[in-house]
Design a protein around this motif. Structure first.
Motif, PDB file in Angstrom:
ATOM      1  N   ASN A   1       0.809  -1.229   0.000  1.00  0.00           N
ATOM      2  CA  ASN A   1       0.000   0.000   0.000  1.00  0.00           C
ATOM      3  C   ASN A   1       0.839   1.275   0.000  1.00  0.00           C
ATOM      4  O   ASN A   1       0.455   2.281   0.590  1.00  0.00           O
ATOM      5  CB  ASN A   1      -0.975   0.005   1.189  1.00  0.00           C
ATOM      6  CG  ASN A   1      -1.980  -1.125   1.124  1.00  0.00           C
ATOM      7  OD1 ASN A   1      -2.586  -1.378   0.086  1.00  0.00           O
ATOM      8  ND2 ASN A   1      -2.135  -1.835   2.236  1.00  0.00           N
ATOM      9  N   VAL A   2       2.000   1.220  -0.651  1.00  0.00           N
ATOM     10  CA  VAL A   2       2.837   2.424  -0.783  1.00  0.00           C
ATOM     11  C   VAL A   2       3.167   2.691  -2.251  1.00  0.00           C
ATOM     12  O   VAL A   2       4.186   3.298  -2.563  1.00  0.00           O
ATOM     13  CB  VAL A   2       4.143   2.300   0.037  1.00  0.00           C
ATOM     14  CG1 VAL A   2       3.877   2.420   1.518  1.00  0.00           C
ATOM     15  CG2 VAL A   2       4.878   1.004  -0.281  1.00  0.00           C
ATOM     16  N   ASP A   3       2.295   2.253  -3.143  1.00  0.00           N
ATOM     17  CA  ASP A   3       2.539   2.451  -4.580  1.00  0.00           C
ATOM     18  C   ASP A   3       1.962   3.800  -5.018  1.00  0.00           C
ATOM     19  O   ASP A   3       0.968   3.875  -5.739  1.00  0.00           O
ATOM     20  CB  ASP A   3       1.934   1.307  -5.397  1.00  0.00           C
ATOM     21  CG  ASP A   3       0.461   1.089  -5.102  1.00  0.00           C
ATOM     22  OD1 ASP A   3       0.023   1.419  -3.985  1.00  0.00           O
ATOM     23  OD2 ASP A   3      -0.254   0.587  -5.989  1.00  0.00           O
ATOM     24  N   LEU A   4       2.600   4.874  -4.595  1.00  0.00           N
ATOM     25  CA  LEU A   4       2.185   6.221  -4.955  1.00  0.00           C
ATOM     26  C   LEU A   4       3.058   6.708  -6.105  1.00  0.00           C
ATOM     27  O   LEU A   4       4.268   6.918  -5.919  1.00  0.00           O
ATOM     28  CB  LEU A   4       2.328   7.180  -3.760  1.00  0.00           C
ATOM     29  CG  LEU A   4       1.208   7.161  -2.704  1.00  0.00           C
ATOM     30  CD1 LEU A   4       1.160   5.832  -1.981  1.00  0.00           C
ATOM     31  CD2 LEU A   4       1.408   8.310  -1.719  1.00  0.00           C
ATOM     32  N   PRO A   5       2.498   6.893  -7.306  1.00  0.00           N
ATOM     33  CA  PRO A   5       3.315   7.324  -8.449  1.00  0.00           C
ATOM     34  C   PRO A   5       4.058   8.635  -8.198  1.00  0.00           C
ATOM     35  O   PRO A   5       5.148   8.837  -8.738  1.00  0.00           O
ATOM     36  CB  PRO A   5       2.280   7.479  -9.569  1.00  0.00           C
ATOM     37  CG  PRO A   5       1.158   6.576  -9.182  1.00  0.00           C
ATOM     38  CD  PRO A   5       1.106   6.632  -7.690  1.00  0.00           C
ATOM     39  N   LEU A   6       3.478   9.491  -7.377  1.00  0.00           N
ATOM     40  CA  LEU A   6       4.119  10.778  -7.108  1.00  0.00           C
ATOM     41  C   LEU A   6       5.256  10.670  -6.097  1.00  0.00           C
ATOM     42  O   LEU A   6       6.040  11.601  -5.950  1.00  0.00           O
ATOM     43  CB  LEU A   6       3.088  11.788  -6.583  1.00  0.00           C
ATOM     44  CG  LEU A   6       2.006  12.229  -7.563  1.00  0.00           C
ATOM     45  CD1 LEU A   6       1.060  13.209  -6.882  1.00  0.00           C
ATOM     46  CD2 LEU A   6       2.631  12.874  -8.799  1.00  0.00           C
ATOM     47  N   VAL A   7       5.331   9.547  -5.393  1.00  0.00           N
ATOM     48  CA  VAL A   7       6.346   9.380  -4.350  1.00  0.00           C
ATOM     49  C   VAL A   7       7.110   8.087  -4.610  1.00  0.00           C
ATOM     50  O   VAL A   7       6.807   7.043  -4.027  1.00  0.00           O
ATOM     51  CB  VAL A   7       5.717   9.350  -2.944  1.00  0.00           C
ATOM     52  CG1 VAL A   7       6.813   9.391  -1.868  1.00  0.00           C
ATOM     53  CG2 VAL A   7       4.753  10.505  -2.749  1.00  0.00           C
ATOM     54  N   PRO A   8       8.088   8.123  -5.493  1.00  0.00           N
ATOM     55  CA  PRO A   8       8.876   6.905  -5.735  1.00  0.00           C
ATOM     56  C   PRO A   8       9.667   6.522  -4.490  1.00  0.00           C
ATOM     57  O   PRO A   8       9.957   7.378  -3.640  1.00  0.00           O
ATOM     58  CB  PRO A   8       9.811   7.312  -6.880  1.00  0.00           C
ATOM     59  CG  PRO A   8       9.896   8.799  -6.801  1.00  0.00           C
ATOM     60  CD  PRO A   8       8.572   9.270  -6.283  1.00  0.00           C
ATOM     61  N   PRO A   9      10.005   5.247  -4.354  1.00  0.00           N
ATOM     62  CA  PRO A   9      10.828   4.844  -3.198  1.00  0.00           C
ATOM     63  C   PRO A   9      12.129   5.650  -3.148  1.00  0.00           C
ATOM     64  O   PRO A   9      12.654   6.063  -4.178  1.00  0.00           O
ATOM     65  CB  PRO A   9      11.116   3.360  -3.478  1.00  0.00           C
ATOM     66  CG  PRO A   9      10.063   2.931  -4.428  1.00  0.00           C
ATOM     67  CD  PRO A   9       9.721   4.127  -5.256  1.00  0.00           C
ATOM     68  N   ARG A  10      12.611   5.844  -1.946  1.00  0.00           N
ATOM     69  CA  ARG A  10      13.874   6.575  -1.807  1.00  0.00           C
ATOM     70  C   ARG A  10      14.969   5.924  -2.640  1.00  0.00           C
ATOM     71  O   ARG A  10      15.837   6.602  -3.191  1.00  0.00           O
ATOM     72  CB  ARG A  10      14.276   6.633  -0.334  1.00  0.00           C
ATOM     73  CG  ARG A  10      15.531   7.448  -0.060  1.00  0.00           C
ATOM     74  CD  ARG A  10      15.699   7.732   1.413  1.00  0.00           C
ATOM     75  NE  ARG A  10      16.943   8.386   1.700  1.00  0.00           N
ATOM     76  CZ  ARG A  10      17.204   9.685   1.519  1.00  0.00           C
ATOM     77  NH1 ARG A  10      16.265  10.474   1.024  1.00  0.00           N
ATOM     78  NH2 ARG A  10      18.378  10.192   1.808  1.00  0.00           N
ATOM     79  N   TYR A  11      14.942   4.624  -2.742  1.00  0.00           N
ATOM     80  CA  TYR A  11      15.834   3.886  -3.640  1.00  0.00           C
ATOM     81  C   TYR A  11      15.002   2.838  -4.362  1.00  0.00           C
ATOM     82  O   TYR A  11      14.272   2.086  -3.720  1.00  0.00           O
ATOM     83  CB  TYR A  11      16.957   3.183  -2.871  1.00  0.00           C
ATOM     84  CG  TYR A  11      17.765   4.095  -1.998  1.00  0.00           C
ATOM     85  CD1 TYR A  11      18.743   4.925  -2.541  1.00  0.00           C
ATOM     86  CD2 TYR A  11      17.539   4.143  -0.623  1.00  0.00           C
ATOM     87  CE1 TYR A  11      19.473   5.781  -1.739  1.00  0.00           C
ATOM     88  CE2 TYR A  11      18.263   4.997   0.185  1.00  0.00           C
ATOM     89  CZ  TYR A  11      19.228   5.811  -0.375  1.00  0.00           C
ATOM     90  OH  TYR A  11      19.944   6.666   0.423  1.00  0.00           O
TER      91      TYR A  11
END
Length: 664
Positions: free
Chosen positions: A569-579
């Protein structure tokens, strides 16, 4: 090779490696002799006819491998900080041999039997703890496996060491190759004049006179996206950043994940994550999963609210490369603050001396003297002697602050010499940052994020410098991975402590202090954009967790990544993973596999400790002495959470972290 500088202890102060004498051709002979010498020492211990005792077995192991240790710490620091093709070839050749060497020690049945035969009953606490740690180390290394399983384990370890090196070298090459070349200075609208000059200087150093080069930092988010007005250029930079390693590291990360899973199963664990966490402060994988699960919903909700505000400000449906730019616009509007206004107040030398060193002097009574007579491994490395309040010598601190094509991304601390009463050595530690170097003669002006990073890494340095243990196995930062970030994160608090901030935040031209209204707004803005910051961190953490809890063929790494982020539940297109996976150096080449959660786990301890400092008067010698005595000096010589409880007087509370992150 009788003059090989690694064959004898350095005669320089604090046994600082004699970098002026070290040449590339010294490394391989030193590695070969160092491994052979240590194996001979181990064989003498394992084959001794004397009954096993702590001194003739465990302490003897602690004394073994002196040449190998000297060459290893210098080589791998250099490989990260200032590599070249020759170093990279040595690294490719030597890492599998080092894996074989480690297995030859930890899979030695006679040696393990002698360790197991030692009774802990009459031993001092630190000796007893070291014996216990050695037994654990051997078991976790496979000492109790049968012959066939051990042979397979050796093969896995050798291949994993090779793949880790390949990942690291691929990433460095990709990061350098992905730097953005800009032809027209007009495209750089929004950048400060000193940033533009630095981009021109970088281009010049790469033979691109008259152009501008924007180099990439390790995380997905690139700092220049905050300022650049040109949306097309922002998109180019973002896409270059998140595409690193796709062509070169995709197969590597899949193979590493599969081999780690196989090794964990061989050792009796359900996953690599389970294997890692079994030796950390977290009580188990379930506890880690539950903590991440508690943090995620509130952080995601915050990020969605922030995104709505950014869309309203932009007037259109923003993309990932727009977030930092419009977040800065909202920050400016809400807090009347512009990050470019602050940079003239953060000049590197003043931040270091009047900020980082000043806080350490106030807290711990230590002094710093630059030793221009001592040489580092690169001309840009600065060497400082550190002394206690009574003038007694403590150790050396090396600062390597500038980015270069030969240095990997990120920021880190290394130990070149470990403190040990057994060996009579004092610590020599180095901090690496990646600040773009300005043209000659111009000041190095930092962002506040870079200031915070300098304080953070110096927290690691203090952990090494204040070590007061007997055995090298426990020296400095030799603590569980999910505890090691705790002291460094605590040290970040002094970057904004009023007395410290007032001392270093001065205009680089006039010397005037940062105006109070600017200070107030900067501090007020600290909780801004916390949804984004927490989600990008959690996304990387959960991605690490997914790779290291696999129970099936991961398949295509990009699809695996999308699926993992969606499931968490962290698949936010505007917030890519830090890495993203293919440039996640922490977990594939940096020792944080299934351990990236440690930053937030350590932040629970950190936030609770910051509360303790504030409750007890803040920046005082009494507080500093307590933290140093009960925690920093202990290294790994006591169980980590025992050290925390001895310092804090109780178990940690999570509420201070939730308050800090805006998650209550």
């Amino acid at each position: 090779m009788s003059e090989n500088p690694f064959f004898a202890p350095s005669a320089l102060p604090y046994q600082l490696p004699p970098f002026a004498e070290i040449r590339e051709e010294h490394y391989v002979p030193a590695f070969e002799r160092g491994m052979a010498e240590q194996l001979a020492e181990v064989e003498a211990i394992a084959g001794s006819a004397d009954p096993p005792t702590f001194d003739n077995t465990v302490a003897a192991l602690e004394r073994s491998g002196q040449i190998l240790n000297r060459v290893s710490v210098v080589f791998f620091n250099q490989a990260s900080s200032d590599t070249n093709p020759g170093f990279q070839e040595i690294q490719k050749a030597i890492t599998p041999k080092l894996a074989q060497h480690g297995d030859a020690i930890f899979l030695n049945r006679r040696l393990f039997s002698r360790i197991q035969a030692i009774s802990p009953g009459e031993l001092e606490p630190e000796h007893r703890w070291l014996l216990e740690r050695y037994v654990t180390d051997f078991v976790r290394a496979g000492a109790e496996l049968g012959p066939e399983e051990q042979e397979r384990l050796k093969s896995l370890n050798e291949e994993l060491s090779t793949l880790s090196t390949r990942f690291e070298q691929n990433l460095l090459a990709d990061t350098n190759a992905s730097a953005i070349v800009v032809e027209d200075v007009a495209e750089l609208d929004g950048l400060s004049e000193d940033s533009i000059r630095a981009a021109a200087e970088t281009a010049k150093s790469r033979g691109l006179e008259g152009k501008y080069v924007i180099t990439l930092v390790l995380p997905s988010g690139q700092p220049v996206l905050t300022e650049l007005t040109n949306r097309d250029l922002r998109e180019r930079i973002h896409r270059a950043s998140v595409s690193r390693g796709l062509a070169t590291n995709s197969e590597v990360v899949v193979r590493i994940a599969k081999l780690r899973a196989e090794r964990a199963a061989l050792l009796g664990y359900g996953s690599h994550a389970e294997y890692v966490v079994a030796d950390q402060t977290a009580p188990g994988t379930r506890a880690v999963t539950e903590m991440l699960g508690k943090l995620t919903p509130a952080a995601v909700a915050n990020a969605h609210r922030e995104a709505d505000e950014l869309r309203e400000t932009a007037g259109f449906d923003i993309a990932a490369w727009d977030w930092s730019y419009y977040a800065e616009k909202v920050r400016e509007a809400r807090f009347a603050i512009d990050s470019r206004q602050m940079r003239p107040y953060f000049e590197l030398n003043r931040v270091l001396r009047d900020g980082v060193f000043h806080a350490a002097q106030k807290l711990y009574g230590v002094g710093f003297t630059e030793r221009t007579d001592l040489r580092g491994y690169h001309p840009e490395v600065r060497v400082f002697e550190v002394s206690d309040e009574d003038g007694s010598p403590l150790g050396l601190f090396l600062g390597d602050f500038y980015a270069r094509a030969s240095k990997r991304g990120g920021a880190w601390m290394n130990s070149l010499v470990k403190q040990s009463a057994l060996e009579g050595t004092r610590p020599v530690v180095v901090n690496n940052l990646n600040i773009v170097k300005p043209p000659p003669g111009e000041p190095t002006l930092m962002t506040f994020d870079q200031v915070n990073t300098m304080f953070h890494e110096f927290g690691h340095a203090l952990h090494g410098l204040f070590s007061a243990v007997r055995f090298p196995r426990f020296s400095g930062t030799a603590v569980p991975r999910d505890f090691v970030e705790y002291p460094s994160q605590v040290n970040e608090m002094w970057a904004v402590w009023p007395e410290v901030l007032a001392n270093y935040a001065r205009h680089h031209e006039t010397g005037e202090p940062m105006p109070q209204h600017l200070v107030d707004r900067m501090l007020e803005a600290q909780k801004f954009n916390q949804g984004f910051g927490t989600v990008e961190y959690l996304a990387a953490t959960l991605l690490d967790w997914a790779w290291h809890t696999i129970d099936e063929e991961p398949g295509d790494p990009e699809e695996f990544e999308r699926r993992a982020l969606r499931n968490a539940n962290v698949d936010l297109p505007l917030v890519p993973p830090r890495y993203r996976s293919t440039y996640f150096a922490h977990i594939w080449a940096g020792g944080y596999s299934a351990g990236y959660y440690s930053y937030i786990w350590s932040e629970v301890l950190d936030a609770d400790t910051v509360e303790w400092f504030k409750e007890n008067g803040g920046l005082t010698r009494e507080n500093g002495d307590t933290f140093r005595r009960e925690l920093l000096s202990k290294g790994g010589s006591v169980e980590a959470m025992t050290a925390f409880r001895n310092f804090r007087g109780r178990d940690p509370r999570i509420e201070p972290l939730l308050e800090r992150r805006g998650l209550l």
